[in-house]
Design a protein around this motif. Structure first.
Motif, PDB file in Angstrom:
ATOM      1  N   LEU A 232       7.712 -12.511  15.679  1.00 34.15           N
ATOM      2  CA  LEU A 232       6.255 -12.648  15.654  1.00 34.15           C
ATOM      3  C   LEU A 232       5.754 -13.314  16.938  1.00 34.15           C
ATOM      4  O   LEU A 232       4.768 -12.875  17.531  1.00 34.15           O
ATOM      5  CB  LEU A 232       5.840 -13.478  14.441  1.00 34.15           C
ATOM      6  N   GLU A 233       6.449 -14.342  17.376  1.00 36.97           N
ATOM      7  CA  GLU A 233       6.045 -15.036  18.600  1.00 36.97           C
ATOM      8  C   GLU A 233       6.176 -14.126  19.816  1.00 36.97           C
ATOM      9  O   GLU A 233       5.282 -14.086  20.677  1.00 36.97           O
ATOM     10  CB  GLU A 233       6.882 -16.299  18.789  1.00 36.97           C
ATOM     11  N   LEU A 234       7.270 -13.409  19.900  1.00 43.47           N
ATOM     12  CA  LEU A 234       7.451 -12.473  21.017  1.00 43.47           C
ATOM     13  C   LEU A 234       6.351 -11.415  21.026  1.00 43.47           C
ATOM     14  O   LEU A 234       5.758 -11.110  22.067  1.00 43.47           O
ATOM     15  CB  LEU A 234       8.811 -11.794  20.911  1.00 43.47           C
ATOM     16  N   LEU A 235       6.107 -10.856  19.867  1.00 43.11           N
ATOM     17  CA  LEU A 235       5.107  -9.799  19.748  1.00 43.11           C
ATOM     18  C   LEU A 235       3.720 -10.334  20.076  1.00 43.11           C
ATOM     19  O   LEU A 235       2.947  -9.704  20.808  1.00 43.11           O
ATOM     20  CB  LEU A 235       5.140  -9.228  18.331  1.00 43.11           C
ATOM     21  N   GLY A 236       3.410 -11.528  19.550  1.00 43.73           N
ATOM     22  CA  GLY A 236       2.090 -12.105  19.768  1.00 43.73           C
ATOM     23  C   GLY A 236       1.828 -12.436  21.223  1.00 43.73           C
ATOM     24  O   GLY A 236       0.744 -12.121  21.768  1.00 43.73           O
ATOM     25  N   GLU A 237       2.792 -13.056  21.889  1.00 37.65           N
ATOM     26  CA  GLU A 237       2.590 -13.423  23.294  1.00 37.65           C
ATOM     27  C   GLU A 237       2.544 -12.188  24.182  1.00 37.65           C
ATOM     28  O   GLU A 237       1.776 -12.146  25.161  1.00 37.65           O
ATOM     29  CB  GLU A 237       3.688 -14.377  23.744  1.00 37.65           C
ATOM     30  N   VAL A 477     -16.238 -26.876  21.941  1.00 43.94           N
ATOM     31  CA  VAL A 477     -15.020 -26.123  22.286  1.00 43.94           C
ATOM     32  C   VAL A 477     -14.647 -25.158  21.177  1.00 43.94           C
ATOM     33  O   VAL A 477     -14.091 -24.084  21.442  1.00 43.94           O
ATOM     34  CB  VAL A 477     -13.845 -27.072  22.603  1.00 43.94           C
ATOM     35  N   ALA A 478     -14.944 -25.506  19.928  1.00 35.50           N
ATOM     36  CA  ALA A 478     -14.674 -24.573  18.827  1.00 35.50           C
ATOM     37  C   ALA A 478     -15.521 -23.316  18.982  1.00 35.50           C
ATOM     38  O   ALA A 478     -15.049 -22.192  18.770  1.00 35.50           O
ATOM     39  CB  ALA A 478     -14.936 -25.251  17.491  1.00 35.50           C
ATOM     40  N   GLN A 479     -16.786 -23.498  19.353  1.00 33.99           N
ATOM     41  CA  GLN A 479     -17.667 -22.350  19.551  1.00 33.99           C
ATOM     42  C   GLN A 479     -17.269 -21.531  20.778  1.00 33.99           C
ATOM     43  O   GLN A 479     -17.332 -20.302  20.762  1.00 33.99           O
ATOM     44  CB  GLN A 479     -19.117 -22.841  19.710  1.00 33.99           C
ATOM     45  N   LYS A 480     -16.839 -22.217  21.825  1.00 32.29           N
ATOM     46  CA  LYS A 480     -16.555 -21.552  23.098  1.00 32.29           C
ATOM     47  C   LYS A 480     -15.249 -20.778  23.087  1.00 32.29           C
ATOM     48  O   LYS A 480     -15.168 -19.668  23.653  1.00 32.29           O
ATOM     49  CB  LYS A 480     -16.522 -22.600  24.220  1.00 32.29           C
ATOM     50  N   TYR A 481     -14.236 -21.328  22.433  1.00 33.26           N
ATOM     51  CA  TYR A 481     -12.895 -20.746  22.553  1.00 33.26           C
ATOM     52  C   TYR A 481     -12.359 -20.097  21.275  1.00 33.26           C
ATOM     53  O   TYR A 481     -11.566 -19.151  21.370  1.00 33.26           O
ATOM     54  CB  TYR A 481     -11.902 -21.832  22.994  1.00 33.26           C
ATOM     55  N   MET A 482     -12.724 -20.592  20.110  1.00 34.68           N
ATOM     56  CA  MET A 482     -12.102 -20.107  18.882  1.00 34.68           C
ATOM     57  C   MET A 482     -12.803 -18.852  18.391  1.00 34.68           C
ATOM     58  O   MET A 482     -13.494 -18.822  17.352  1.00 34.68           O
ATOM     59  CB  MET A 482     -12.124 -21.203  17.806  1.00 34.68           C
ATOM     60  N   ASN A 483     -12.626 -17.796  19.147  1.00 34.51           N
ATOM     61  CA  ASN A 483     -13.201 -16.499  18.793  1.00 34.51           C
ATOM     62  C   ASN A 483     -12.344 -15.403  19.412  1.00 34.51           C
ATOM     63  O   ASN A 483     -11.417 -15.674  20.172  1.00 34.51           O
ATOM     64  CB  ASN A 483     -14.657 -16.405  19.275  1.00 34.51           C
ATOM     65  N   ASN A 484     -12.662 -14.171  19.088  1.00 38.03           N
ATOM     66  CA  ASN A 484     -11.889 -13.019  19.588  1.00 38.03           C
ATOM     67  C   ASN A 484     -10.389 -13.225  19.388  1.00 38.03           C
ATOM     68  O   ASN A 484      -9.580 -13.013  20.298  1.00 38.03           O
ATOM     69  CB  ASN A 484     -12.206 -12.760  21.066  1.00 38.03           C
ATOM     70  N   PHE A 485     -10.031 -13.616  18.186  1.00 39.36           N
ATOM     71  CA  PHE A 485      -8.630 -13.843  17.852  1.00 39.36           C
ATOM     72  C   PHE A 485      -7.834 -12.557  18.018  1.00 39.36           C
ATOM     73  O   PHE A 485      -8.279 -11.469  17.629  1.00 39.36           O
ATOM     74  CB  PHE A 485      -8.495 -14.337  16.408  1.00 39.36           C
ATOM     75  N   GLN A 486      -6.638 -12.699  18.555  1.00 39.92           N
ATOM     76  CA  GLN A 486      -5.706 -11.581  18.670  1.00 39.92           C
ATOM     77  C   GLN A 486      -4.602 -11.801  17.634  1.00 39.92           C
ATOM     78  O   GLN A 486      -3.679 -12.576  17.835  1.00 39.92           O
ATOM     79  CB  GLN A 486      -5.130 -11.506  20.077  1.00 39.92           C
ATOM     80  N   PHE A 487      -4.724 -11.119  16.510  1.00 39.62           N
ATOM     81  CA  PHE A 487      -3.792 -11.301  15.406  1.00 39.62           C
ATOM     82  C   PHE A 487      -2.614 -10.333  15.508  1.00 39.62           C
ATOM     83  O   PHE A 487      -2.765  -9.181  15.917  1.00 39.62           O
ATOM     84  CB  PHE A 487      -4.492 -11.066  14.069  1.00 39.62           C
ATOM     85  N   VAL A 488      -1.464 -10.841  15.142  1.00 32.56           N
ATOM     86  CA  VAL A 488      -0.293  -9.998  14.936  1.00 32.56           C
ATOM     87  C   VAL A 488       0.235 -10.310  13.538  1.00 32.56           C
ATOM     88  O   VAL A 488       0.258 -11.467  13.107  1.00 32.56           O
ATOM     89  CB  VAL A 488       0.803 -10.240  15.991  1.00 32.56           C
ATOM     90  N   VAL A 489       0.637  -9.247  12.839  1.00 34.13           N
ATOM     91  CA  VAL A 489       1.096  -9.384  11.459  1.00 34.13           C
ATOM     92  C   VAL A 489       2.395  -8.609  11.299  1.00 34.13           C
ATOM     93  O   VAL A 489       2.498  -7.463  11.746  1.00 34.13           O
ATOM     94  CB  VAL A 489       0.051  -8.851  10.455  1.00 34.13           C
ATOM     95  N   ILE A 490       3.371  -9.241  10.683  1.00 31.92           N
ATOM     96  CA  ILE A 490       4.610  -8.559  10.308  1.00 31.92           C
ATOM     97  C   ILE A 490       4.713  -8.632   8.794  1.00 31.92           C
ATOM     98  O   ILE A 490       4.770  -9.729   8.221  1.00 31.92           O
ATOM     99  CB  ILE A 490       5.840  -9.206  10.955  1.00 31.92           C
ATOM    100  N   GLY A 491       4.704  -7.477   8.158  1.00 32.27           N
ATOM    101  CA  GLY A 491       4.747  -7.481   6.699  1.00 32.27           C
ATOM    102  C   GLY A 491       4.222  -6.199   6.111  1.00 32.27           C
ATOM    103  O   GLY A 491       4.456  -5.103   6.643  1.00 32.27           O
ATOM    104  N   ASP A 492       3.452  -6.309   5.032  1.00 35.22           N
ATOM    105  CA  ASP A 492       2.974  -5.167   4.259  1.00 35.22           C
ATOM    106  C   ASP A 492       1.571  -4.771   4.705  1.00 35.22           C
ATOM    107  O   ASP A 492       0.598  -5.484   4.431  1.00 35.22           O
ATOM    108  CB  ASP A 492       2.961  -5.543   2.773  1.00 35.22           C
ATOM    109  N   PRO A 493       1.395  -3.620   5.389  1.00 37.84           N
ATOM    110  CA  PRO A 493       0.067  -3.212   5.848  1.00 37.84           C
ATOM    111  C   PRO A 493      -0.931  -3.026   4.704  1.00 37.84           C
ATOM    112  O   PRO A 493      -2.138  -3.193   4.906  1.00 37.84           O
ATOM    113  CB  PRO A 493       0.339  -1.880   6.562  1.00 37.84           C
TER     114      PRO A 493
END
Length: 504
Positions: A232-237, A477-493
């Motif tokens: 998951l870490e490899l895929l996410g980065e 900083v929460a408003q400025k940075y915590m958005n446009n999350f790039q999610f990766v999921v390993i499991g059941d689609p």
């Protein structure tokens, strides 16, 4: 509350108080550095016992904080302990810090007479900027192989000498730098330094040893894809840093590591062992003049070069995204990456506080109240092109992510209570002091600021900068940075509502 496993084990057995304390003290003596030093030889026993007592006190301090979690509650004790540490234990991380240069090699020396351990870190700047996708992993192969024998100290002699002295020499590779480090006792500093310098300057690179190290690295690289967390870490980065220098993993790939030659390793050393690219940090009870003489003898003939540091640009994603990799697993592994300021940025300290508060809230809502996951997490990394991350494993991904994103939204929309914020900062600073008790930790802490281009003196403002964070800055900083999350999921689609995951 997450006290140490030892504390939970002992407490749950309901042992009598005397037995509890005895077992607890025994667990403290499992400190690996103490064991490594005390188990070798019979010389300097009095000095070593004194060191053990000091290290034992440091270990006891850390564990007492965790033990108090059981009896008095984490928040109250941590706030109180912060003041206690500043008043009583300041000598542990006290000492004068100074810098000097030897043949263009910048040296940071922190004289710490509080114990007999000496920590030495030699950094090579650049990290992944020093390699290509084809040579990624060369630093890991090179540094590990260098500790398997040198011109002066073949493998058997090297191992015997390190064992006799109780000295540890190792290496590490990161996105922004690589390093080779040494830990030794003061009484054996002269001999240990001689070994350390030879490992850096004259590695033997015996073909059989290099191949043995290569096979170990390849095995570790292949195993990363066998475990969902590391995969998951490899895929996410890889997805978050696509097209960025950090897309090249510092440890390399099985393909790149398998093709690196000894000739390339020697050329890499020749190209990068230039003093303008190196940083040496030493923490311990060391005489400055003696250290200068050692550095001059070891590194005085290295070329200076004209290296100028480069800092990779911050990653920005224009929209949220989600990538799902289908696997038949008992649970779903999820990570959501977001852009974050580095310690070079003005928003860094507010972001550290924001992530710490988000971690507390997520743990409370997901684990404590609903038992949806054992270890949900919000984390801030420490890279020049930095990122933060939400992480969770759960059988109910949609419900869990909905709660986690709701906590992000709450942090963005509501101001924190000022008193509660002050208490949380005190708790974080308690952890900071405990984590920087050892000489090795202090060396790494000073180096982070120096490598980031801020200078080691910026580390002296760390506590004040944390204390100055306001509720408005946390919300900003929460408003400025915590958005446009790039999610990766390993499991059941089938269990993933993609619209929910890209709603932030």
């Amino acid at each position: 509350m997450r006290g140490s496993s030892v504390c939970r084990m002992l407490y749950n057995k309901n042992w009598p108080k005397q037995v509890f304390i005895r077992k607890y003290k025994e667990s403290c003596m499992e400190n690996s550095v103490i064991k490594n030093i005390l188990r070798h030889g019979t010389e300097t026993q009095k000095m070593r016992k004194g060191f053990a007592r000091r290290e034992f006190f440091s270990a006891m301090t850390l564990r007492l904080r965790r033990l108090a979690c059981v009896f008095w509650g984490r928040q109250l004790f941590a706030v109180t302990l912060g003041g206690f540490l500043l008043a009583v234990l300041s000598p542990v991380w006290g000492g004068n810090v100074e810098e000097f240069s030897v043949n263009g090699l910048k040296v940071i020396l922190k004289a710490n007479p509080a114990n007999e351990i000496i920590a030495v870190n030699l950094y090579i700047r650049g990290g992944v900027l020093n390699v290509t996708p084809e040579t990624a992993g060369i630093e890991a192969l090179l540094l590990d192989s260098a500790t398997k024998g040198t011109v002066k100290y073949p493998k058997e002699k090297l191992n015997a000498e390190l064992s006799r002295l109780g000295t540890q020499i190792g290496g590490a590779v990161e996105h922004d730098y690589s390093l080779i480090n040494m830990r030794c006792v003061k009484a054996h500093f002269d001999l240990s330094w001689d070994v350390f310098a030879d490992v850096i300057l004259n590695p033997r690179f015996d073909p059989q040893e290099v191949e043995r190290v290569r096979e170990q690295l390849l095995a570790a690289l292949r195993q990363r894809n066998d475990h969902p967390d590391s995969h998951l870490e490899l895929l996410g980065e890889a997805r978050f840093y696509h097209g960025h220098p950090y897309a090249v993993a510092p440890e390399g790939t099985a393909e790149s590591v398998s093709k690196i030659t000894i000739a390339q390793m020697r050329q890499y050393l020749n190209d990068n062992l230039i003093t303008s690219k190196l940083l040496l940090v030493v923490v311990g009870n060391v005489d400055k003049t003696d250290l200068q003489n050692k550095i001059t003898a070891a590194f005085g003939q290295l070329p200076a070069g004209n290296y100028q540091p480069h800092y990779p640009a911050m990653v920005k994603h224009p929209a949220a995204g989600v990538h799902i990799e289908a696997q038949d697993l008992p649970t779903n592994y999820i990570a959501g990456y977001f852009t974050a300021p580095s310690r070079r940025d003005a928003d860094y300290y507010a972001m550290r506080t924001a992530v710490a508060i988000l971690q507390d809230r997520i743990f409370e809502e997901v684990r404590t109240k609903r038992n949806l996951s054992y270890a949900p997490e919000a984390r801030l990394e420490d890279l020049f092109a930095n990122h933060g991350k939400l992480y969770v494993t759960t059988v109910e991904p949609d419900s869990t992510i909905k709660i986690m994103l709701a906590e992000v939204k709450r942090l963005q929309n509501r101001l924190l209570d000022p008193d509660g914020l002050r208490d949380r900062i005190k708790l974080s600073l308690t952890s900071y002091h405990l984590e920087n008790e050892t000489n090795a930790a202090q060396a790494a802490f000073l180096a982070r600021f120096e490598l980031a281009g801020l200078g080691w003196r910026a580390s002296e403002k760390f506590v004040k900068n944390r204390q100055k964070v306001t509720p408005e800055q946390v919300r900003h900083v929460a408003q400025k940075y915590m958005n446009n999350f790039q999610f990766v999921v390993i499991g059941d689609p089938a269990k993933i509502d993609q619209k929910l995951f890209i709603s932030k």
